[in-house]
Structure formats: structure tokens, C-alpha cells
Design a protein around this motif. Structure first.
Motif, short mmCIF file in Angstrom:
data_model
loop_
_atom_site.label_atom_id
_atom_site.label_comp_id
_atom_site.label_asym_id
_atom_site.label_seq_id
_atom_site.Cartn_x
_atom_site.Cartn_y
_atom_site.Cartn_z
N CYS A 55 -2.25 0.43 11.54
CA CYS A 55 -2.22 1.74 10.90
C CYS A 55 -3.31 1.74 9.83
CB CYS A 55 -0.86 1.99 10.25
SG CYS A 55 0.46 2.22 11.45
N SER A 56 -4.33 2.56 10.01
CA SER A 56 -5.44 2.53 9.05
C SER A 56 -5.03 3.08 7.69
CB SER A 56 -6.66 3.27 9.60
OG SER A 56 -6.35 4.62 9.90
N CYS A 57 -3.88 3.75 7.63
CA CYS A 57 -3.38 4.21 6.32
C CYS A 57 -2.82 3.05 5.51
CB CYS A 57 -2.33 5.32 6.49
SG CYS A 57 -0.72 4.75 7.08
N LEU A 58 -2.60 1.90 6.16
CA LEU A 58 -2.05 0.74 5.45
C LEU A 58 -3.07 -0.40 5.37
CD1 LEU A 58 1.66 0.61 6.67
CD2 LEU A 58 0.68 1.76 4.70
N VAL A 59 -4.34 -0.04 5.42
CA VAL A 59 -5.42 -1.01 5.22
C VAL A 59 -6.28 -0.43 4.11
CG1 VAL A 59 -7.43 -2.12 6.26
CG2 VAL A 59 -5.43 -1.61 7.68
N LEU A 60 -6.63 -1.25 3.13
CA LEU A 60 -7.55 -0.76 2.11
C LEU A 60 -8.96 -0.71 2.69
CD1 LEU A 60 -6.31 -2.71 -1.06
CD2 LEU A 60 -5.82 -0.34 -0.41
N GLY A 61 -9.71 0.28 2.27
CA GLY A 61 -11.10 0.37 2.73
C GLY A 61 -11.86 -0.91 2.39
N ALA A 62 -11.54 -1.47 1.24
CA ALA A 62 -12.22 -2.69 0.81
C ALA A 62 -11.91 -3.88 1.70
CB ALA A 62 -11.85 -3.00 -0.65
N GLU A 99 -13.46 3.64 -3.21
CA GLU A 99 -12.63 3.32 -4.38
C GLU A 99 -11.61 2.26 -3.95
OE1 GLU A 99 -10.80 6.99 -5.54
OE2 GLU A 99 -12.70 8.00 -5.90
N PRO A 100 -11.15 1.44 -4.90
CA PRO A 100 -10.22 0.37 -4.50
C PRO A 100 -8.92 0.89 -3.90
CG PRO A 100 -10.50 0.45 -6.90
CD PRO A 100 -11.54 1.33 -6.31
N GLU A 101 -8.47 2.09 -4.33
CA GLU A 101 -7.21 2.61 -3.78
C GLU A 101 -7.40 3.31 -2.45
OE1 GLU A 101 -8.17 3.40 -6.90
OE2 GLU A 101 -6.57 2.88 -8.30
N GLN A 102 -8.65 3.59 -2.08
CA GLN A 102 -8.84 4.32 -0.81
C GLN A 102 -8.46 3.44 0.37
OE1 GLN A 102 -12.98 5.81 -1.37
NE2 GLN A 102 -12.17 7.69 -0.46
N THR A 103 -7.79 4.06 1.32
CA THR A 103 -7.44 3.31 2.52
C THR A 103 -8.57 3.41 3.53
OG1 THR A 103 -6.42 5.22 3.57
CG2 THR A 103 -4.99 3.85 2.18
N ILE A 149 0.84 -1.21 0.00
CA ILE A 149 0.00 0.00 0.00
C ILE A 149 0.88 1.26 0.00
CG2 ILE A 149 -1.77 1.28 1.29
CD1 ILE A 149 -2.94 -1.47 2.08
N VAL A 150 2.00 1.19 0.67
CA VAL A 150 2.95 2.32 0.63
C VAL A 150 3.43 2.53 -0.81
CG1 VAL A 150 5.17 3.19 1.44
CG2 VAL A 150 3.70 1.91 3.00
N GLN A 151 3.74 1.43 -1.50
CA GLN A 151 4.24 1.53 -2.87
C GLN A 151 3.18 2.06 -3.83
OE1 GLN A 151 5.63 -2.49 -3.36
NE2 GLN A 151 7.38 -2.16 -2.01
#
Lengths: 761, 286, 158
Positions: free
Chosen positions: C60-67, C20-24, B33-35
Motif C-alpha cells: 500500500c503506497s499510502c503506508l510507505v514514506l516517500g523517503a 517532505e518527511p511526512e509525505q507518503t 504511518i497510520v498513527q
């Protein structure tokens, strides 16, 4: 007796000051209610994103935004063409003044890009993912130029010149050739040559520091909303909503009256949120799109494009007699300003030797531009950089003289009556007291084990006052609403409520402090220079005294006696004596309830330019253990003694000392900007820009020294900055004590320490 | 980008095989996800493998252990029996990022991200781990040290997934240790990382040893010369010094933002010596 | 762009959202659901400001996809207090002045809660290492560590 004591009734004991109350904004901040810069979402809001230069130095030949503009969901694109030229005119911006001509170029590159991360264009789109994709469609043509990063390189004759119109200021005759040296300043006292002639012992060494970032955890963030009638609102994380109003209005061509800035809660600044970056860009995007626009930097943008402090190249020379009297002190310092002039060489040269009472001083500073982001203030700007050199040199001198390092500092300490090299004669200051506090602390006497060392260093910071406006309203139920114009960085709502309550004779919880938007209060200078508790506090006290004066008048009216026959004590109006009449005291609540019939609402409003800030000095001791095989340095103990003048809320005073000390530890050991050979920042993230983590540290011990500032009713000095000043030298001195060799370059990372150990053995 | 979370390995492989664009396996996401956010990769398909049971379990097998590739660092460290058997491997996973990262980061992801500085990999090389890989053409096995080729590059073919890690059975007097050097105590990338695993005879003679070395070459290395310096000795100071020297000699680092070449070579030996000492102490206590 | 329809339990409430798939998960919490108590400091898992509980673990919720959160149980700082009663950690953070600017506080509170659920009696060193992934630039950590230790003590009934 100081004026501070004289100012208080004889024998009066503080009832609020010095307590450790719960901060009034505490619950909001532990429950997630508190709203920071990125926490506002408005109806119809767009998301802004910025295209940044990948080059350290290049001519900006062309920018083609047509494909981005055509993309579905993109509502506005801005470039240099959307910002008017600004005149060559200086503007106050806290501790580091700036030039509007440079501010507009820093916000959006014009002729050239001057650093990796320099903004080139920005878009506003209906979603962040669209905005990011649109940036990739903007075509920019660059002509890459040679770049320069380090100040000593930038000062060379054949260095790439960043600004062909820049000629060194402070040189006579005026130079004919452009230079990266924008300015030379000198601080002089006595006769430096004669001073060195008197010296029996001399130490001289050259020191280097790397740029470091303030490292606030909350990135820059704002929401700008421009209305069809030409007015605008800006929600923003800032140390100075009024400064952001000035700058944004100027860059967007708006009248100041048409722009309202509302400060959010601020997630750390340390000087880094004194300057605008994306705010004028967001406002122009909003104007072009007729929609609110949110601009939030990511961490990489924060590191690449917002204010790190200068790296410094410094040579310090000290001379002393054998018995420890310093006869001469000389410093030459060249600081990186970044892409535009304005390194903190002024404060650095002024503070260089301010801890000491010296006859002969010469400090010369060079402001050097290079291909790095423009520096911003960072906690006692400049003072910490030069203190690394000066306080390391003091330790070297102590060793050479075989004098205990605190004793050498004590022998030469500045005190009341000392004429500082930068001009003023000091009033009461706490240098000797902080030295003694560290010497007396149990930490200073703990026996050291193998590979362990102890270092000590001192530091000075001026502190400032500045423009301040405060309104205090007595509510109809007798509670108090206090409106101040400086964001609460770390407990100022608490300290203001305590000072107001102290004056009024009520409890702090009955005073509710709000942070004003720029439409609600007169001008307030930045939350900078450790000024808030001192200047806003002093103004709050004066506003409370206005309220008391009016409440006494109302009591006099109710009792039908002269105003001067009424006194205010413990939250009550009382007759001054039995001669004045026999009346039951009127409480603040009773006066408030009767206000409508005695003359209407009661308030106190003070607007002033506060003077009389008292310098704050600090002395710190650090114990380290060095791994002789790897060069890793472990921090064992830290003792911070700083003069607060008077601690209003001791917990938040300690917190400032502790936070500053730990920032200094990061600076000493690991933090640095690392550039590749193309001038691109290699570590724009919290993984490789290594600020200290909890497991790196011990508890940080503090001593609050209180030498009252005579120019504040309670003796407050301001304590936000000085504690960072001594740290890097204290760590250096401790490492020297542990390994027997002195380092001179920051950061003192494991490879450098190991190399020093090996070269010494 | 498409996100899929199949519940079987076959489904996951089929998804990856059918994708004509860029496909990535999502395990803990702490690298991927970082990448994606940094525009380093722009996948058309992301296949989340955390719903595949086989990849989520730790079990004893033939006297050794099998660990699914989607097992997280936290789960490994909380598994008392596994941790007792392979404390060095758990030390490695325990150093991957923060405790938050360990809640998500998987052993398979740490390997397949193919960073030469991955903390779990030197310890797994030292442990002699064998990978099970599944793909469109069935399953195959591979020594852990043979998977990574260069930064970001593995030996996996299209649609292949690392399914699990087999930790071999070994004698009673055996243990391992992993040490790394970082400027900070936590939240850092190894400047050098060394894993040492050793097994002793009843008389204290080293019967078997393996040394894994990270962050000093384009991939983590198995340092056979270092192991040979221990095997057959009583693991005395001289043997450990020889082993440390061999480890330094095997280091082929570069200068970069995280450390100099010269420093890394020295530290490789220092850490090898210290890790061997810890592994030895643990083995003797077993 | 196709969005995903996700159902998750957030602070006890069954919640549906489109992402969206990219949203965390962090993007979803903050931008779609207005749970702005969870903060973004780095977006790369290096600062811990976005820490939330997901199925009983702090992440870290920034490293989890919303999906990825479909069917998950998510707890944020907004869910820590029990009605009028702040969580003991929240109380102790205020009492010990363990926050200055407060931006790291939500993440540190959630991470500390995760620690005390696993280890009710941590040593200072254990607290420091557990919280190493939560950067604080204001406090130097001293008062944070003291607040966590004191909350642990109180929760143990001392």
C-alpha cells in the motif's frame, strides 16, 4: 404485443443490443489514464482542508481564525460568515429532496454543530501539510448540548431538540411544541382494520436497522477555480454535474451561467454523490484566495460527514387467511434523517408492500432528525430498510401457514393491473417471473447440510425518468459523437453507444460517447433512480432517430426524390421501393462526407423530461452456514433474479445485480455506524466499518428476467437498485432456516447470532 | 519530522538516544504511518531499521530459530523450513492485514505496537519466544509476554530496540496453531485470538504446552492454567475442554466496538479448543 | 521544512524527487510526479486502491514514506502495459466487465499481477484471499475473480 415490440420493425432482431462489447472507457480505466475527482492538478493550486466538530451537538459560540490566517502558506480561511443565509425552500436533489436552508448549514455549521464531523471552518494553503497544521490553530468555542442518535430516543418527549423551529408536518392540528419528528406520511389502501378481522393468521414483529454508508471507494473530491471576472469552474466527482452547479451557484451567490461544472470519472456513488459537501467551500476558498483549490475528503471525513442511509425502527404486521391470501398489511416506520429532515420515508412507505397485490394496506412513516450526518440516498433509498422488515415478516407468515415461501409470494404477487397502495395501476411487471426464476434455479434445489439454511425475499423499486438532454453529432467521416450529461458509473458509455448504433445500423465502436460539462449540454437530472440506461438511453434513441431523419432528407436531396420515399436500413439510406427510383444505397459514411454540400453538419438534439419508467422487481435466494459455536455466518450461495425489461449490455446488468447483492450482504452481516456515549462515530474507517471483502463471498449467480417496459423502445427498465432491496431479509430468512430462531436487528453480527442460538436452546 | 535510515544497530540506537523530542522506530510502517496520519503521534524523528542486516534475517540457531525483528510477515510465510517448524506463528503473521500489509508489516512492529489484538503475539507467547533487546546499555533478553504493558505501552527503555526473536528448540512431535475470530474473513482486528503450542512424548502424552490469548485484556496473555490442563494428559476431549474452560476463565475483556465482554469470554474457549485440536493434529503428523 | 532528495526507479525510469518527511509514496506519486493512476481510498492500508509494486512486492503506497523509496524500484498501473500491448490482466478485466466505476481497478490489477508472478495457477479461494485487501464496492468481486483466473489461464498458455 407490447409497444416495445410494436415499435420495432416486424421480425427485427437486435444487432447490438444484448452483446457483451468491450466498454469504450475500458482501456483508460485499466491503464490509470482515467481521471477521477482527485486526479486534477492545476497551476497555482492550493490544498483545502476542513475543521470539523468533535461534538455531536453543541452551540457554536465563536470561531477565531486569526492564528491560522497569519500562518505562512495559508491563503484563505472560511467559516459560516462566508456563506449567506438561504431561504426555507425545497430543492430537487434526486430521490431525497433537500431544503437550501439546511444545505447551507450542512456545508458549514451556523448556530449549532449537529453531528460529529460537522464542518466548522476550512482553510486553503500551499501544501496539504500546511493546511492540516493551520486547522489546529483555529480556536472554536462550543457549548456542548445533550445529544440523541437513535430515532426512538429522538421521538421521546424529553429528547434533546435539534431544531427549535421544527414542528411536525402532517399532523392535524399543527403541533405547538417543536419536535425531532419533521414529518409523518401515510400510504393507505382499503380498510386495514377490516383486513385484520378477515385474517386467520397474524404475524407482528419489530425490527431495527443501523445506518450504513454507501461505501464508495473514491472519497468526495473537487477542484474549484473562481476567476476575477466572477465566473467559476468546478471539477468534481458527482452523480449530477447539473445539480452540483445549481447548489454550488446558489450557496456561493453566483449566477448559474457563471459556473461550469465538469464531472470527473466517478469512483462509486450509490446515491452518496447526489449532494454537495466541500464543493461550495472550495469555491469560496478559491474566491478568497484567487487560486484554484482542491478539496479531497479523507476516509474518516467521508464516514463522519457524508450521507449514510437511515437506521430504521419498524413494526410490521401481516394478516392472512389459512390458504395464504394476505388480507391486511401494516407497517410503522421511524427513520433517522440525520441532522436535517429528509429520511427516505416516502419511498419506504410507498414500496413497503408494492411487491404484492393487496386489498388493505397502511404504511406510516416518521422522519426523525438526530445527531448524525444528514442521510443521503443509497441504492433504492428506504425500500431496502423496510423490505428487511416486510420480507422477514413474509417468511414468518409462510412458516406459520406452512406454505413454501416462494409460493406464498407467488400467490399474492403484484402483476399487470394491480393497483399499488401508493397509487398507480401497474403495467407489465416481473414479480411472478423473478419468483419463478429463483424457484427454477439449480441453486434453489441444492440439498442443505447441517447448520445451513436457505432464505428468499423479494424487492421493488420504482425507477425514474427525469430531465435529459442528449446531442448526437454525425462526424465528417461517418462516425458518431454522442454527448450525454450523466457520468458513467458502470458502463453507461457502452450501453449508450450500443443503443445509438442499434438505431443507426452501425457498430457500437463507431459511436464515441462523451460526458458533457454543464456548458455543453442542456440540463440533466442526476445519475440516480436507475434512470440512466432508461432515460438517457431513450433520449439517445430519439436523438439517433433525428439524425436518421436528417440523413434521409439529405439522401432525398442527393437523389432528388421526396423525403418519405427514403428509408433507413442497416446504416444506409435506400429508396423506399423501386417506384421511388433506382439508386445505389447511400451509407452513413457517404452521407456524412457529403453533408457540407447538402446542408451542413448533421446532428440530433433532444431535450425532454422522460416519463414511463418501469418498476423493476427482484427475488433473491441466499444460502448460509452458521457456526453454532461462534455465530459466524458464511454465505454459501446467492441467486439474484431481477427484471431488467431488456438488458442492453448483459455483463453490466449482471454486475449491477452482483454488486447490489454484496452491498446487501455487508448490510445484513457487518456494516453499521457505531457511536460512543458522546455521540462520536467510533468506526470511521474501512477497518471497523466492514464492507465485504473478496474472501467473504462466493460467486454471485444471476438471472436476467426480461419483461419489457412498454415505455422504452427496447423495453429497458433500469436495474441499478432493486437487487439490494431483498438481500437483508433473504439473509435473515436463511439464518432463521439454519438455526430455527428469527433475528430482527441488523447487522446480524456473530455475537447477535450466537446469542439467538443460545436463547433458543 | 526527520527520517533516518541507519545501516547499523549502534547507529540506530545512537540516533534514538540523542533525540530529545519524540522518536519512533519505523519498521513496516503499517501502524506508525497510520498513527502519524491520524495525529495520534507527531514524531520529531523516525528511525527506519530495515537497512540493518541483523534485523532482516531468519536463521537456525541451537536447534531453534532466530528471526530478525524487521522480517516481514510475507518473508516468514515464504520461509518453508520456518513455516514447517512454527505453522501457528505463521498463521498469526498471515492474518495481519492484507497481503499488501504483509509485504511490509514486521514481526517486531506487530509486537512493539503493543496492541492487545496483535495477531502474531498470542502464537509467539505460546511458542515461548525470547526477545533480544538492544539499547544504549547493551543487550538484554526478555520473554515475549513481558514486553507489552498496556495498549501502546511497552517495557522498552529510551532508545531500546527489539532486535530479534528466538524460537526455542523442541521435540519432534510438536506443533502449534493460531486462530482468531473476526466478523470478516480477512482485513479485520481479532475479537479474540488464541495460540496453542504443544509437544508430545512418544506415547502421545503432552510433555509441554503453552497457550497465548489475545484481545481479551490490556495485553496478550500467557494462560498457564490452560497449558497445565493439557500437560500430562493424552490431549483427549476432556483435557481439551478443561483447557478451553481455563482459557475462557483467563479472559478479562471489555465491551467495545469490536465485541462484547460476554461474547469474547465464550469465544476464547471455543478458539482454544479448536486451536488445540489443530496443533495436536499437526504434532501427530510430525 | 527540509525536504529529502530521493532517487527511485519508477516504471523503468530513474526518477528524482523532493519530498517532505511526512509525505507518503502515494502522495509523491500522485501530487509530485503526476502518477495519478494510483488511487487513494482510505489512507490507512484498509482498501488497497493505492497498491504499487515496490522492489518486487505489492504494498500500500499510502503506508510507505516517500523517503523510504530511495533506491527502490516502483511499478504502478501506468507501467503494466508493454507498449501497445495491454497486460493480460488488463485485457481480461475489460473482457469480463470486471470493473464498474474503476477506482479500485489499478490497485487490483497490480495486486493480481503480484499474485500471478508468485502463483501462476491459483485456485478461486487463493485469488479471493490474496485480493482480500482490495476493496471493491461495485462488482461484488465475481467478475474480478473470473478475470484474474482467466488471465492466469491465458498466461499459462491455455
Amino acid at each position: 404485443m407490447s409497444i416495445a415490440e410494436a415499435d420495432r420493425p416486424e421480425g427485427k432482431v437486435f444487432k447490438q443490443i444484448g452483446k457483451r462489447i468491450k466498454r469504450p472507457d475500458g482501456v483508460d480505466k485499466v491503464t490509470g489514464r482515467a481521471r477521477y475527482g482527485a486526479d486534477l492538478n492545476l497551476s497555482g493550486m492550493l490544498h483545502g482542508a476542513t475543521l470539523r466538530s468533535p461534538h455531536a451537538h453543541a452551540v457554536l459560540i465563536s470561531i477565531d481564525t486569526s492564528k491560522a490566517e497569519a500562518m505562512t502558506g495559508v491563503k484563505a480561511v472560511v467559516t459560516r460568515d462566508d456563506f449567506a443565509e438561504q431561504p426555507d425552500e425545497m430543492a430537487a436533489a434526486g430521490e431525497l429532496p433537500v431544503n437550501y436552508m439546511h444545505v447551507v448549514r450542512n456545508v458549514m455549521a451556523r448556530e449549532k454543530v449537529l453531528y460529529d464531523g460537522h464542518p466548522v471552518a476550512a482553510v486553503a494553503a500551499t501544501s496539504m501539510s500546511i493546511a492540516r497544521k493551520a486547522l489546529k490553530l483555529i480556536e472554536v468555542k462550543y457549548e456542548v448540548l445533550p445529544h440523541v442518535i437513535e430515532p426512538d430516543e429522538a421521538m421521546k418527549d424529553d429528547a434533546p431538540i435539534l431544531d427549535e423551529t421544527l414542528f411536525t408536518d402532517g399532523v392535524d392540528p399543527k403541533p405547538t411544541k417543536p419536535s425531532n419528528v419533521s414529518k409523518i406520511v401515510k400510504i393507505k389502501k382499503g380498510d386495514i382494520e377490516a383486513g385484520f378481522e378477515q385474517a386467520e393468521v397474524i404475524v407482528e414483529r419489530t425490527y431495527h436497522t443501523k445506518p450504513v454508508h454507501q461505501g464508495y471507494i473514491e472519497p468526495q473530491a473537487c477542484v474549484a477555480s473562481y476567476s476575477e471576472d466572477g465566473s467559476g469552474e468546478l471539477w468534481v466527482t458527482t452523480q449530477g454535474p447539473f445539480m452540483y452547479r445549481s447548489f454550488t451557484a446558489r450557496l456561493c451567490g453566483m449566477d448559474v451561467s457563471k459556473l461550469k461544472v465538469t464531472p470527473s470519472e466517478m469512483g462509486g456513488g450509490f446515491g452518496g454523490k447526489n449532494n454537495v459537501y466541500g464543493e461550495p467551500v472550495a469555491m469560496v476558498l478559491s474566491r478568497k484566495s484567487n487560486r484554484p483549490v482542491k478539496m479531497v475528503m479523507n476516509r474518516g471525513e467521508v464516514f463522519r460527514a457524508t450521507g449514510p442511509t437511515s437506521g430504521g425502527h419498524m413494526t410490521v404486521k401481516l394478516g392472512a387467511t389459512k390458504d395464504g391470501r394476505i388480507t391486511a398489511a401494516k407497517a410503522d416506520l421511524a427513520f433517522q434523517a440525520g441532522a436535517f429532515p429528509g429520511a427516505p420515508i416516502g419511498p419506504a412507505t410507498m414500496t413497503a408492500f408494492a411487491c404484492y397485490d393487496l386489498e388493505n394496506v397502511l404504511a406510516t412513516g416518521y422522519d426523525v432528525i438526530s445527531n448524525r450526518p444528514k442521510v443521503a440516498a443509497y441504492r433504492a433509498p428506504g425500500a431496502q430498510v423496510i423490505a428487511f422488515a416486510v420480507e422477514s415478516a413474509m417468511d414468518e407468515l409462510a412458516k406459520k401457514l406452512e406454505i413454501e415461501p416462494i409460493d406464498l409470494r407467488m400467490q399474492n404477487a403484484a402483476k399487470e393491473g394491480t393497483k399499488a397502495a401508493y397509487g398507480p395501476v401497474f403495467g407489465p411487471i416481473g414479480m411472478e417471473e423473478t419468483l419463478q426464476a429463483v424457484k427454477d434455479h439449480p441453486n434453489y434445489n441444492v440439498p442443505l447440510g447441517p447448520n445451513q439454511g436457505r432464505g428468499v425475499a423479494s424487492g421493488f423499486w420504482f425507477n425514474i425518468g427525469g430531465e435529459t438532454s442528449v446531442t448526437m453529432n454525425l462526424n465528417e467521416d461517418g462516425t458518431v459523437a454522442l454527448l450525454v450529461g450523466n457520468p458513467d458509473i458502470g458502463g453507461s458509455r457502452a450501453s449508450m453507444s450500443m443503443m445509438a448504433a442499434e438505431e443507426l445500423g452501425i457498430e457500437a465502436e463507431d459511436v464515441r460517447v462523451s460526458i458533457a460539462d454543464t456548458g455543453s449540454l442542456g440540463f440533466n437530472f442526476l445519475s440516480a433512480g436507475s434512470r440512466t440506461t432508461f432515460a438517457v438511453g431513450k433520449t439517445t434513441i430519439n436523438a439517433a432517430r433525428e439524425v436518421i431523419k436528417e440523413m434521409k432528407a439529405r439522401a432525398a436531396k442527393i437523389w432528388d426524390i421526396p423525403e418519405d420515399a427514403v428509408v433507413w436500413e442497416d446504416g444506409h439510406a435506400r429508396p423506399a421501393s423501386t417506384n421511388a427510383g433506382d439508386f445505389e444505397p447511400l451509407s452513413i459514411v457517404e452521407i456524412a462526407k457529403k453533408a457540407s454540400t447538402t446542408g451542413g453538419p448533421i446532428s440530433g438534439h433532444i431535450q425532454t423530461n422522460v416519463t414511463g419508467a418501469g418498476p423493476s422487481l427482484a427475488t433473491e435466494a441466499v444460502d448460509v452456514e452458521v457456526d453454532p459455536e461462534t455465530g459466524q455466518v458464511k454465505i454459501l450461495r446467492v441467486t439474484v433474479a431481477q427484471d431488467a425489461g431488456k438488458a442492453i449490455h448483459p455483463s453490466y446488468v449482471e454486475g449491477q445485480f452482483q454488486g447490489a447483492a454484496v452491498q446487501g450482504i455487508g448490510w445484513a452481516l457487518n456494516e453499521e455506524y457505531i457511536y460512543d456515549d458522546k455521540g462520536r462515530l467510533e468506526n470511521p474507517n474501512f477497518l471497523d466499518y466492514r464492507i465485504p471483502v473478496a474472501s467473504d463471498l462466493p460467486m454471485i449467480d444471476t438471472v436476467i428476467v426480461e419483461v419489457p417496459n412498454p415505455n422504452h423502445p427496447y423495453g429497458v427498465r433500469g436495474i441499478g437498485e432493486t437487487s439490494i432491496v431483498p438481500v437483508m431479509a433473504a439473509v435473515n430468512n436463511a439464518i432463521e432456516n439454519a438455526i430455527g430462531v428469527r433475528l430482527s436487528d441488523l447487522p446480524m453480527s456473530p455475537p447477535k447470532v450466537l446469542k439467538a442460538i443460545e436463547e433458543n436452546s | 519530522m526527520r527520517y533516518e535510515a541507519p545501516e547499523s544497530l549502534d547507529a540506530a540506537i545512537a540516533l534514538l538516544n540523542e533525540e530529545s523530542g519524540t522518536a519512533r522506530v519505523l519498521a513496516g510502517g503499517t501502524d506508525l504511518i497510520v498513527q502519524i496520519r491520524a495525529d495520534m503521534v507527531d514524531p520529531d524523528l523516525v528511525v527506519d531499521i530495515k537497512k540493518i542486516d541483523e534485523m532482516r534475517t531468519i536463521s537456525e540457531e541451537n536447534g531453534g530459530w532466530r528471526v530478525g525483528a524487521a522480517v516481514t510477515g510475507a518473508e516468514m510465510n515464504e520461509h518453508a523450513a520456518f513455516k514447517a517448524a512454527w505453522p501457528g506463528v505463521c498463521e498469526g503473521t498471515d492474518l495481519i492485514g492484507s497481503t499488501q500489509i504483509q509485504s511490509r508489516a514486521t514481526i517486531g512492529g506487530n509486537l512493539c505496537n503493543a496492541s492487545p489484538a496483535a495477531d502474531s503475539v498470542p502464537a509467539m507467547i505460546a511458542a515461548g519466544v525470547t526477545l533480544t533487546i538492544a539499547g544504549p546499555n547493551g543487550r538484554r533478553e526478555l520473554a515475549v509476554e513481558d514486553l507489552n504493558q498496556a495498549p501502546g505501552k511497552t517495557a522498552l527503555e529510551k532508545a531500546e530496540i527489539v532486535v530479534s526473536f528466538a524460537f526455542p528448540a523442541r521435540g519432534a512431535v510438536a506443533s502449534d496453531a493460531y486462530l482468531r475470530l473476526t466478523p470478516r474473513t480477512e482485513m479485520d482486528i481479532a475479537v479474540v485470538g488464541v495460540g496453542v503450542s504443544l509437544e508430545l512424548d512418544g506415547d502421545g502424552t503432552c510433555r509441554a504446552a503453552r497457550v497465548g490469548l489475545g484481545a481479551v485484556a490490556i495485553k496478550a496473555l500467557l494462560v498457564d492454567e490452560a497449558a497445565q490442563a493439557l500437560i500430562g494428559t493424552k490431549v483427549d476431549a476432556a483435557a481439551i475442554d478443561a483447557m478451553a474452560a481455563a482459557t475462557s476463565a483467563a479472559a478479562k475483556p471489555i465491551d467495545d466496538k469490536r465485541g462484547t465482554k460476554e461474547y469474547r469470554i465464550k469465544i476464547a474457549g471455543v478458539l482454544a479448543k479448536r486451536a488445540a485440536g489443530i496443533a495436536l493434529e499437526r504434532a501427530r503428523q510430525n | 521544512m527540509a525536504k529529502y532528495h530521493i532517487t527511485a526507479e519508477i516504471n523503468g525510469d530513474e526518477t528524482e524527487y523532493l519530498c517532505e518527511p511526512e509525505q507518503t509514496l502515494l502522495d509523491v506519486l500522485r501530487d509530485e510526479l503526476n502518477y495519478t493512476g494510483t488511487k487513494e481510498g482510505c489512507g490507512s492500508g484498509d482498501c488497497g486502491a493505492c497498491t504499487v509494486m515496490m522492489n518486487g512486492r505489492h504494498v500500500c503506497s499510502c503506508l510507505v514514506l516517500g523517503a523510504e523509496a530511495n533506491g527502490a524500484k516502483i511499478e504502478t498501473v501506468e507501467g503494466m502495459a508493454d507498449g501497445d500491448n495491454l497486460h493480460p490482466l488488463q485485457e481480461k478485466f475489460i473482457e469480463h466487465a470486471a470493473l464498474q466505476c474503476g477506482i479500485c481497478t489499478p490497485g487490483i490489477l497490480v495486486a493480481s499481477k503480484a499474485l500471478l508472478e508468485r502463483n501462476p495457477d491459483p485456485t478461486e479461494t487463493e485469488v479471493r484471499y490474496w485480493l482480500a485487501g482490495n476493496l471493491c464496492r461495485c462488482t461484488g468481486y465475481d467478475k474480478i475473480i473470473r478475470a484474474v483466473m482467466d488471465a492466469a489461464s491465458e498466461m499459462r498458455g491455455n
